[in-house]
Design an enzyme around this catalytic site. Sequence first.
Site, PDB file in Angstrom:
ATOM      1  NE  ARG A  30      24.281 -35.858  37.164  1.00 33.94           N
ATOM      2  CZ  ARG A  30      24.932 -36.754  36.487  1.00 33.94           C
ATOM      3  NH1 ARG A  30      26.169 -36.772  36.976  1.00 33.94           N
ATOM      4  NH2 ARG A  30      23.956 -37.726  35.938  1.00 33.94           N
ATOM      5  CE  LYS A  42      16.839 -40.744  28.881  1.00 28.91           C
ATOM      6  NZ  LYS A  42      16.185 -39.493  29.602  1.00 28.91           N
ATOM      7  CD  GLU A  88      17.402 -44.063  29.466  1.00 31.11           C
ATOM      8  OE1 GLU A  88      16.303 -43.849  31.143  1.00 31.11           O
ATOM      9  OE2 GLU A  88      18.392 -43.599  29.629  1.00 31.11           O
ATOM     10  NE  ARG A 130      25.150 -37.568  31.635  1.00 31.93           N
ATOM     11  CZ  ARG A 130      25.092 -38.965  31.690  1.00 31.93           C
ATOM     12  NH1 ARG A 130      26.987 -39.078  32.290  1.00 31.93           N
ATOM     13  NH2 ARG A 130      25.261 -39.504  30.891  1.00 31.93           N
ATOM     14  CB  SER A 181      22.658 -36.145  27.004  1.00 30.08           C
ATOM     15  OG  SER A 181      22.778 -36.022  28.683  1.00 30.08           O
ATOM     16  N   GLY A 182      24.017 -39.258  27.329  1.00 34.56           N
ATOM     17  CA  GLY A 182      24.810 -39.950  27.792  1.00 34.56           C
ATOM     18  C   GLY A 182      26.466 -39.478  27.808  1.00 34.56           C
ATOM     19  N   GLY A 183      26.847 -38.508  28.642  1.00 33.43           N
ATOM     20  CA  GLY A 183      27.752 -37.384  28.693  1.00 33.43           C
ATOM     21  C   GLY A 183      28.287 -36.775  27.634  1.00 33.43           C
TER      22      GLY A 183
HETATM   23  P1  13P Z   1      21.960 -38.377  30.350  1.00 35.41           P
HETATM   24  O1  13P Z   1      21.226 -37.120  29.043  1.00 35.41           O
HETATM   25  O2  13P Z   1      22.342 -37.209  31.375  1.00 35.41           O
HETATM   26  O3  13P Z   1      22.237 -39.510  29.910  1.00 35.41           O
HETATM   27  O4  13P Z   1      20.405 -38.789  31.270  1.00 35.41           O
HETATM   28  C1  13P Z   1      19.293 -39.421  30.126  1.00 35.41           C
HETATM   29  C2  13P Z   1      18.523 -40.519  31.601  1.00 35.41           C
HETATM   30  O5  13P Z   1      17.628 -39.634  31.486  1.00 35.41           O
HETATM   31  C3  13P Z   1      19.097 -40.890  31.714  1.00 35.41           C
HETATM   32  O6  13P Z   1      19.026 -42.191  32.311  1.00 35.41           O
END
Ligand code: 13P
Length: 341
Positions: free
Chosen positions: A32, A218, A176, A291, A260-262
């Site tokens: 980042r 998650k 998650e 992100r 959010s996953g990109g």
């Molecule tokens: P993102 O929302 O950027 O995908 O990250 C969430 C997260 O904690 C990934 O493990």
Amino acid sequence: MHTDLHETARALVAEGKGILAADESTSTIKKRFDSIGLESTEEARRAYRDLLFTTPGVEDYISGVILYDETIRQSALDGTPFPKLLASKGVIPGIKVDLGAKPLAFSEGETITEGLDGLRERLKEYYELGARFAKWRGVYSITDSLPSEYCEWTNAHALARYAVLCQEAGIVPIVEPEVLMDGTHTVERAYHVTSRVLNALYTELFDQRIDIEGTLLKPNMVLSGYDASQRASIDEVAEWSLRCYYKHVPAAVPGIVFLSGGQSDEDATAHLNAINKRGPHPWQLSFSYGRALQAAAINAWGGKPENVEAAQRAYYHRAKMNSAARTGTYAPELEREALVA
Ligand code: 13P
């Protein structure tokens, strides 16, 4: 069983609020920082997290923050440890406890998440440092032949081992399972894969005696692959996602907090909004974005002290937009507020 686990889980998905994932590992935060041309020193990482955690008023929209091992031991400039600073604003400190996804033996292209050895002792220390919830991420890729059942079940087993150890320590586990959305797959294929992953996860959690009301899920949203020729619309994503969770996530789970996953910032907000618009649902549907809450802030900051306020405004704005999405009242027009602020 700790009944305060139930309370903590519910507090994390309190009305209008969601979670900030600020648990980037040292190698992820370096990526980042690379994007803004900033060297990733310990002080730069501290300054950046300081900026996020001291954003005025953001606690109206943020219930908890996931920290990384280095971050939970760092302090604000005035010497207040970060977990204490967050708690003083009514924000619950959390901690990422997995040690990352490593190659899965005899299964090329797949990973297993590590970090169970010594976890009981680490959780005890994190509790003493102020953590009241935790996160562990299993990762699954979609190709024509993947993920394998082997990957689904070994990761589910590890997620459940982690989750019950957390509960034993008085810490709410966020489980998650992230099905990655890289590739050209259809939304229907993402639905089938996510369904299998969730089925394995809940089977293992119950087999290992989980207190289900003291957990949060998650997951990924059910999207078409980022390189798919035809991408599912916002409404289709909401429909496929909900169909999947209604089949596989017990109603006793207090909340589903998406990663959010990109996705772009605005897509992540619009999808959450469309999902909530179709409510009421048995669980709170909220966010635990990394992100999608931070991208605008990190760009506005650029590593420069004179940009701290602009970065905080950007973060505050995204938190506010996602809070609106929790009640299905977000509209793209609201994005303009950020420009006039
Ligand atoms: P993102 O929302 O950027 O995908 O990250 C969430 C997260 O904690 C990934 O493990």
